[in-house]
Write a protein that holds these residues in place. Structure first.
Motif, PDB file in Angstrom:
ATOM      1  N   GLN A  38     -10.875   4.493  -3.877  1.00 29.87           N
ATOM      2  CA  GLN A  38      -9.415   4.616  -3.920  1.00 29.87           C
ATOM      3  C   GLN A  38      -8.884   5.086  -2.568  1.00 29.87           C
ATOM      4  O   GLN A  38      -7.878   4.566  -2.075  1.00 29.87           O
ATOM      5  CB  GLN A  38      -9.005   5.602  -5.012  1.00 29.87           C
ATOM      6  CG  GLN A  38      -7.518   5.833  -5.100  1.00 29.87           C
ATOM      7  CD  GLN A  38      -7.146   6.907  -6.124  1.00 29.87           C
ATOM      8  OE1 GLN A  38      -7.977   7.390  -6.889  1.00 29.87           O
ATOM      9  NE2 GLN A  38      -5.900   7.292  -6.117  1.00 29.87           N
ATOM     10  N   LYS A  39      -9.560   6.043  -1.959  1.00 29.30           N
ATOM     11  CA  LYS A  39      -9.139   6.548  -0.655  1.00 29.30           C
ATOM     12  C   LYS A  39      -9.232   5.451   0.397  1.00 29.30           C
ATOM     13  O   LYS A  39      -8.355   5.336   1.257  1.00 29.30           O
ATOM     14  CB  LYS A  39      -9.977   7.760  -0.227  1.00 29.30           C
ATOM     15  CG  LYS A  39      -9.631   9.047  -0.958  1.00 29.30           C
ATOM     16  CD  LYS A  39      -8.197   9.477  -0.744  1.00 29.30           C
ATOM     17  CE  LYS A  39      -7.904   9.832   0.694  1.00 29.30           C
ATOM     18  NZ  LYS A  39      -6.483  10.232   0.912  1.00 29.30           N
ATOM     19  N   VAL A  40     -10.272   4.621   0.338  1.00 30.16           N
ATOM     20  CA  VAL A  40     -10.391   3.504   1.284  1.00 30.16           C
ATOM     21  C   VAL A  40      -9.197   2.570   1.109  1.00 30.16           C
ATOM     22  O   VAL A  40      -8.589   2.130   2.087  1.00 30.16           O
ATOM     23  CB  VAL A  40     -11.732   2.757   1.116  1.00 30.16           C
ATOM     24  CG1 VAL A  40     -11.761   1.481   1.943  1.00 30.16           C
ATOM     25  CG2 VAL A  40     -12.905   3.659   1.493  1.00 30.16           C
ATOM     26  N   GLY A  41      -8.851   2.284  -0.130  1.00 34.46           N
ATOM     27  CA  GLY A  41      -7.690   1.432  -0.391  1.00 34.46           C
ATOM     28  C   GLY A  41      -6.404   2.027   0.134  1.00 34.46           C
ATOM     29  O   GLY A  41      -5.574   1.322   0.727  1.00 34.46           O
ATOM     30  N   GLU A  42      -6.209   3.314  -0.084  1.00 29.24           N
ATOM     31  CA  GLU A  42      -5.011   3.988   0.416  1.00 29.24           C
ATOM     32  C   GLU A  42      -4.944   3.911   1.933  1.00 29.24           C
ATOM     33  O   GLU A  42      -3.880   3.618   2.510  1.00 29.24           O
ATOM     34  CB  GLU A  42      -4.995   5.451  -0.029  1.00 29.24           C
ATOM     35  CG  GLU A  42      -4.771   5.645  -1.512  1.00 29.24           C
ATOM     36  CD  GLU A  42      -4.980   7.090  -1.956  1.00 29.24           C
ATOM     37  OE1 GLU A  42      -5.133   7.996  -1.093  1.00 29.24           O
ATOM     38  OE2 GLU A  42      -5.006   7.321  -3.179  1.00 29.24           O
TER      39      GLU A  42
END
Length: 108
Positions: A38-42
């Motif tokens: 999720q952090k990579v996506g953000e």
């Protein structure tokens, strides 16, 4: 360049099993692969926004955040950054269209 990434990869590996309250990296590992992804996506989204803003400094900062979080995700997935570099080396000199078609054919 590879030295910087190698040092970062080593730091991430060292912090992966630390107490979650002692390190941001450790806290992400404690939350699991889903949170890391999720952090990579953000960070990818923030990088895109920075690119579209035309602000090179902002883009640089967001790209650094994206690489940092991607390296955490790679570590969590058991993938060494050298493996990613080797894959890029393998693709060098191959037309992007040919390489993409080969991946689509193989189901990737």
């Amino acid at each position: 360049m590879r030295d910087t990434l190698a040092r970062l990869e080593q730091t991430i590996a060292e912090r992966a099993n630390a107490a979650p309250d002692s390190s941001y990296v450790a806290s992400l590992f404690a939350k699991g692969r889903g949170k890391i992804a999720q952090k990579v996506g953000e960070e990818a989204t923030e990088t895109i926004i920075a690119a579209l803003s035309g602000d090179a400094d902002h883009l640089t900062a967001e790209a650094a955040d994206l690489l940092f979080h991607l390296m955490i995700l790679l570590n969590e997935g058991g993938v060494a950054f050298d493996d990613v570099l080797a894959e890029l080396d393998r693709r060098e000199g191959v037309s992007g269209l040919v390489e993409k078609a080969a991946r689509e054919y193989s189901g990737e």
